[in-house]
Design an enzyme around this catalytic site. Structure first.
Site, PDB file in Angstrom:
ATOM      1  N   GLY A  54       1.860  81.977  28.901  1.00 32.19           N
ATOM      2  CA  GLY A  54       0.928  83.059  29.193  1.00 32.19           C
ATOM      3  C   GLY A  54       1.453  84.434  28.841  1.00 32.19           C
ATOM      4  O   GLY A  54       0.715  85.406  28.886  1.00 32.19           O
ATOM      5  N   CYS A  55       2.727  84.524  28.512  1.00 34.14           N
ATOM      6  CA  CYS A  55       3.302  85.812  28.112  1.00 34.14           C
ATOM      7  C   CYS A  55       2.989  86.064  26.637  1.00 34.14           C
ATOM      8  O   CYS A  55       2.970  85.138  25.836  1.00 34.14           O
ATOM      9  CB  CYS A  55       4.811  85.812  28.314  1.00 34.14           C
ATOM     10  SG  CYS A  55       5.324  85.812  30.034  1.00 34.14           S
TER      11      CYS A  55
END
Length: 138
Positions: A51-52
């Site tokens: 998700g980064c």
């Protein structure tokens, strides 16, 4: 005051020295450059924080009842941001990490100068670090 709270306060005082947010970012990037290297074996999908925007790998080990974190990123600012969390949480007990108030990151003033995806990465990092501590608890 707990060890984590003391480290958070020290970090906020260190950042408070800088009046300009760009100077704060330079300080944070410097923290990232000082991180102990992560093992090559931890540079895999299992250790990747999903998700980064940037790639961030996080590993944790338990030694003598305390959790020690290692991380790396392909982005200097992201590596510096996870270094903030490592500075505060590494070397603490799983229970202390699990009950730590991570709201200190809001007080740094850094989040408001990040793109929304990078700001969200801070929450993902904190969550992943607590999940690693939970795996060692009990």
């Amino acid at each position: 005051m707990s060890g984590i709270a003391e480290k958070q306060q020290r970090l906020l005082e260190d950042l408070g020295i800088f009046q300009d947010w760009t100077e704060r970012y330079e300080y944070v990037i410097g923290l990232g450059k000082k991180l102990e290297p992560i093992a090559d074996s931890a540079r895999d999908s299992e250790h990747l924080i999903k998700g980064c925007q940037s790639q961030v790998w996080l590993d944790a080990v338990m030694k003598d009842g305390r959790v020690y974190y290692y991380a790396d990123s392909d982005s200097l600012i992201t590596k510096g941001m996870i270094a903030l969390f490592i500075d505060v949480l590494s070397g603490e007990t799983p229970d202390a990490i699990l009950t730590a108030d991570m709201g200190f990151i809001e007080k740094t003033g850094l989040k408001e100068h990040l793109a929304p995806t990078r700001a969200n990465a801070l929450n993902l990092m904190a969550t992943q670090m607590k999940q690693r501590a939970l795996a060692f608890a009990g």
